[in-house]
Design an enzyme around this catalytic site. Sequence first.
Site, mmCIF file in Angstrom:
data_model
loop_
_atom_site.group_PDB
_atom_site.id
_atom_site.type_symbol
_atom_site.label_atom_id
_atom_site.label_comp_id
_atom_site.label_asym_id
_atom_site.label_seq_id
_atom_site.Cartn_x
_atom_site.Cartn_y
_atom_site.Cartn_z
ATOM 1 C CD GLU A 265 -4.345 1.561 -2.936
ATOM 2 O OE1 GLU A 265 -5.495 1.164 -3.234
ATOM 3 O OE2 GLU A 265 -4.024 1.848 -1.761
ATOM 4 C CG HIS A 268 -7.182 -2.750 -2.456
ATOM 5 N ND1 HIS A 268 -7.941 -3.471 -1.571
ATOM 6 C CD2 HIS A 268 -6.357 -1.988 -1.681
ATOM 7 C CE1 HIS A 268 -7.598 -3.152 -0.320
ATOM 8 N NE2 HIS A 268 -6.632 -2.258 -0.358
ATOM 9 C CD GLU A 294 -5.894 -3.401 3.559
ATOM 10 O OE1 GLU A 294 -6.702 -2.973 2.714
ATOM 11 O OE2 GLU A 294 -4.833 -2.820 3.838
HETATM 12 ZN ZN ZN Z 1 -5.799 -1.324 1.341
#
Ligand code: ZN
Length: 500
Positions: A265, A268, A294
Site C-alpha cells: 500500500e 501505491h 500495481e
Molecule cells: Zn494493489
Amino acid sequence: MEKVQQLKTHLSDVVRLNQAAALLGWDQQTYMPPGAAESRAEQLATLSKLAHEMFVADETGRLIEAAEAEVQGADYDSDEAALVRVVRHDYDLETRLPSRLVQDIARETTLGHEVWAKARQDSNFAAFAPTLERIYDLMREKAEALGYEDRMYDALLDQFEPHMKTAHVETLFDGLRAELVPFVAAIFERLDRVDSSMLRLPYDVERQAEFGLKVIKQLGYDFSRGRQDKAVHPFTTSFSINDVRITTRYLPDFLPSALFSSVHEAGHAMYEQGSSQSLEGTMLAGGTSLGVHESQSRLWENIVGRGKPFWQHFYGDLQRTFPEQLGGVDLDTFYKAINFVSRSLIRVEADEVTYNLHIMLRFEMENALLEGRLAVKDAPDAWNSKMQSYLGITPPDDAKGILQDVHWSSGLVGYFPTYSLGNFLSVQYWDKALQDVPSIPDDIARGDFSTLRQWLQDHILVYGRKLWPGELTERVTGEPIQTRSFMRYLKDKYSEIYGL
Ligand code: ZN
C-alpha cells in the site's frame, strides 16, 4: 491558455467533490460507527451524484471543445495539453453511459454484493448464478454503450487500463503461460525445500505495527502528507497529492501479511504522493492506470521487500524485534521462507510465481462469459478445469473456487488483468532503474532507498496521468509492455530458492 483555465476551474469543483466523497469512504472503512452505515451511504450518493452531474453537463463538453482548439499545436507534455486529453477520455466514458444503465448497474451490484457474500458463505454458486447472469447482461450493455472496435472486452478494460486491448493481453498471457505452467509444476515438485513454519508463530501485533511503520517511513512514504490506520481490507486512498492514506490489518499468527501489505500500500501511496504539485486539484493527479499503479505496489512489495538486499539491511532489526521467533533463523532461511511458493487455491494468498495464473483464468472466463462462449451455469466447471490445468489443483468447493473474489458481484469486469500487467511492468521498470543507476541494490542493502525512489519519481510518478500507460512504458523502458523480463526475473529468483 484562457479556455484551458476555464475548463480547469469548472472541473476543480468536480475534483473536490470526489475528494470529499473519498474521505467519507475512508472514514466508513476505518472509524465510522456501524450505526452510521445508512446515513453515510446517502451522503456518498449525494456527493457522487453532484460530481457526476457537474462533470457530464453540456457546459463541460463545450469547455472541452474550446480547450481542444486552444491546445492544438501545444507541447504534448504540457499540463494543458495533457489535461484536455485526459478530460476528453473521461468525459466520453461517462457521457456514453445512459443514466438508466448506470442506475441499473448500481442497483444490481449493491444487491449483488449481498447475494454473493451469502452464496460464498454457503459455498452455493447456484444462489449467485441469476445475479451473475444479470450482471453480465449489464456488462454487455455497458460495453455496447461505451463502444469498441474489435472485442467487447476492450470497452471494459479501457476503464481501468486506458488504450490496452484484449488481443494484446491475450498475446502477453499466451507467451507467459507456455513458460510459467511447467516452471510452476517443477517448483511444486520441490515445495519441501523451503520451510516457512517460523512465519506462522505468534507475533505480537504491537511490535509488528511498530516495525512495519519504521519500514515504510524509511522507504519514503511521506507521513507529513499521509497516515496509516487499521481496516478489514488494506487499501490506499487519496484526497489530494498532499493527503494520501493507507490502511493495514494485523494477523497475530502470520508475520508476512501486515508487513508486506503495508509495503504494498505504501507503494501505491508513494505513486499518488509523487504527482507533480502543478497537477494538484486537477484530474491529472494520481496514477495513470490500475496496471501502472500495481507496478509500483508490486515493485516495492515483491522486488524490493521480498528481495535479499532489503533484508540484508532490515533482518537484524527484525530479529531483535522478535528474538524468540527469529533469533535462531539465519538470513538465507528467512529470505527463502518469505518467498515460499504454495498450491494456493486463493488468489489473494498466491505467491508471485503462481499469482498470474489465477489472473489468466479470470481474464479468460470474463471474455468467454461476456462473448457468450460460456454459460453462467457452466462457469464453476470451467473454473475448476482451468485450475487443474494451470495449477494442478481442483477447488474442493465453489467458495474456494469461483466464488472467492468480490469483483464480479461489484460489476468490476475488465479489472483483473491489471494486476498481471502491474506485475510485468514492475520488472520492466526495475530493470531500467538498475540500468540507469546500478548502485540501487547496494544502496538498498545499506538502507538507502532514495536512489530508487528518486528514479521512480523522475521517470514515472511525476507525470501523474499525463501519459497513457502504454506511452509511459515506451518512454521509460524504450519498448512496450512484455512478459520476457518478468519470466526471467521469476526464473532467476526461484531457481535459486528451489534449487532448480
Ligand atoms: Zn494493489
